[in-house]
Design an enzyme around this catalytic site. Structure first.
Site, PDB file in Angstrom:
ATOM      1  N   SER A 109       8.452   4.144   0.182  1.00  0.00           N
ATOM      2  CA  SER A 109       7.414   3.418  -0.535  1.00  0.00           C
ATOM      3  C   SER A 109       7.535   3.636  -2.045  1.00  0.00           C
ATOM      4  O   SER A 109       7.455   2.693  -2.837  1.00  0.00           O
ATOM      5  CB  SER A 109       6.039   3.890  -0.056  1.00  0.00           C
ATOM      6  N   SER A 134       0.875  -1.168   0.000  1.00  0.00           N
ATOM      7  CA  SER A 134       0.000   0.000   0.000  1.00  0.00           C
ATOM      8  C   SER A 134       0.913   1.218   0.000  1.00  0.00           C
ATOM      9  O   SER A 134       1.775   1.358   0.869  1.00  0.00           O
ATOM     10  CB  SER A 134      -0.893  -0.029   1.237  1.00  0.00           C
ATOM     11  N   GLU A 135       0.733   2.118  -0.974  1.00  0.00           N
ATOM     12  CA  GLU A 135       1.761   3.131  -1.224  1.00  0.00           C
ATOM     13  C   GLU A 135       1.878   4.186  -0.124  1.00  0.00           C
ATOM     14  O   GLU A 135       2.806   4.983  -0.131  1.00  0.00           O
ATOM     15  CB  GLU A 135       1.588   3.780  -2.603  1.00  0.00           C
ATOM     16  N   ASN A 136       0.946   4.167   0.836  1.00  0.00           N
ATOM     17  CA  ASN A 136       1.112   5.086   1.967  1.00  0.00           C
ATOM     18  C   ASN A 136       2.124   4.556   2.989  1.00  0.00           C
ATOM     19  O   ASN A 136       2.325   5.182   4.029  1.00  0.00           O
ATOM     20  CB  ASN A 136      -0.236   5.375   2.635  1.00  0.00           C
TER      21      ASN A 136
END
Lengths: 233, 218
Positions: free
Chosen positions: B88, B46-48
């Protein structure tokens, strides 16, 4: 020690020196890990003409969204600005300038800003509206655009735990943009849930060294959830 | 019959391999996590700032500090790790994520994708999509083949502002699975009950139809 003691006595003191038309780099992703009390202090001060670099702009009544109520933000540099009716209204009327920036590019712009790198090449955005007007270079047969670093007069951020020297530990995905945002501000202000004495944190477990932190304050947090999703047992 | 959301997710999941790190976009791509085959381990990025995203939490597990890129509350699986947004996107841009699945408004046979902006309509932003399409080698775009009015979304050239240029090689629609090679769409599979002719009539970009176009197994 006193020279390294970053703890300030009040939120007013934490944001001392903030003036109209300054640039602020802010941590947080959606409403997760946002410096909610520092944002409230900016609202209380009524500072206007602000340029704010932050992944999102809060929601109606939450996070950076509350700075729109009195039109304190002049320009927003963000990757995603949905879920905010007031933001949309001010953007459509032209009162609020928006520079949409890809999320990874925004993170790297902040990182670069804090790391003394004025600009960097990235493939992200090449051939898209984001790349328009930017220098293009080819490396190994691929096109990259030049993106410039972001620096702020202030940065505002939230961490979980700190010692009085400002060594920081973040908690879960509330880390997000906070470490880079902190490094990119001339005056880095960080609010945390708990401040411990120097020596109580394991040096190996510190996520961001206190060298980047200028002011530290302990607060209490609402931690609103944007999309509460659960499964049933 | 055009594929349902669940069938699209099932077909996406057939692209997973044991040991893959996968980034799933908001919407149908996220549903693919429900169809990871038994005995296969896939780590969701998840890119967060989370690698090893788990299912939605039970009511008592909800934690405001643990969300996904769609801002939904989530959990972590064993072996998960947490990192900053810069880290990320370093793993995304650096090509370390094995598979990226995301939605789009349009794709074209040059591998261009438009997914974030419709001029004249409200602009909400690209989020991480531009970084994801620029950074990943293995991308699947999941979308409907045509608009509600029957206009093809698989075009000779995208009409909307691009999210990425020349970066898409595989498209899954509710009617077909297609590859993009040499400036053409190549029809690889068709949805159960959908004919090659129907697909061809709704594909505006140049389409190559191999001798054999098997039906999807969903």
């Amino acid at each position: 020690m006193s020279g390294f003691d970053k703890v300030v006595g009040s939120y007013e003191e934490a944001m001392d020196g903030l003036e109209d038309n300054m640039t602020i780099v802010a941590g947080g992703f959606g409403l997760c890990g946002i410096p909610e009390n520092l944002i409230k202090e900016i609202k209380r001060r009524g500072t206007t003409g602000l340029t704010i670099a932050s992944n999102n702009a809060g929601t109606d009544g939450n996070g950076l969204g509350i700075l729109l109520e009195d039109k304190q933000i002049k320009k927003m540099i963000a990757s995603y600005v949905g879920e905010n009716a007031l933001f949309e209204a001010q953007m459509m009327s032209g009162e609020l300038e928006v520079e949409l920036t890809p999320q990874g590019t925004l993170a790297e712009k902040m990182r670069a800003g804090g790391a003394g790198i004025p600009a960097f090449f990235t493939a992200t955005g090449y051939g898209t509206p984001v790349g328009e007007g930017k220098e293009v270079r080819e490396f190994n047969g691929r096109h990259y655009i030049l993106e410039e670093a972001i620096q702020g007069d202030f940065s505002i951020a939230k961490a979980w735990k700190a010692d009085r020297m400002g060594n920081l530990i973040f908690r879960m995905t509330a880390r997000n943009f906070n470490p880079m945002a902190i490094t990119a501000g001339k005056i880095a202000v960080v609010e945390v849930e708990e401040i411990v004495e120097v020596g109580e944190l394991d040096p190996d477990q510190i996520h961001l060294p206190g060298i980047y932190v200028n002011r530290l304050i302990q607060g209490t947090f609402e931690k609103n959830i944007e999309k509460r999703t659960v499964r049933s047992a | 019959m055009a594929l349902t959301r669940e069938q699209l997710a099932q077909r996406v999941a057939q692209e997973f391999q044991d040991g893959y790190y996968v980034n799933l976009g908001i919407g149908i791509p996220t549903l693919a996590a429900n169809y990871i085959p038994d005995g296969m381990q896939v780590m969701l990025q998840s890119e967060n700032g989370l690698l090893g995203m788990g299912p939605f939490p039970l009511e008592e597990e909800v934690d405001a500090d643990l969300i996904n890129a769609g801002k939904q509350t989530v959990t972590m699986v064993k072996g998960a790790s947490i990192f900053s947004s810069a880290e990320s996107f370093a793993m995304i841009r650096g090509g370390h994520v094995d598979l990226t699945v995301l939605g789009a408004f349009e794709v074209d046979c040059q591998g261009n994708i438009a997914s974030y902006m419709i001029p004249g309509k409200l602009i909400k932003g690209m989020g991480g999509a531009m970084d994801l399409v620029a950074g990943a080698d293995n991308i699947i775009v999941v979308m409907t083949h045509a608009s509600k009015h029957g206009e093809s979304k698989l075009l000779p050239e995208c009409t909307l502002p691009l999210t990425g240029k020349g970066c898409i090689k595989r498209v899954l629609t509710d009617m077909a699975l297609l590859d993009i090679e040499g400036g053409k769409f190549i029809l690889r599979e068709r949805a159960p009950g959908v004919s090659v002719e129907e697909i061809a009539s709704l594909t505006a970009g140049e389409l190559v139809i191999p001798d054999s176009v098997p039906e999807m197994q969903v």
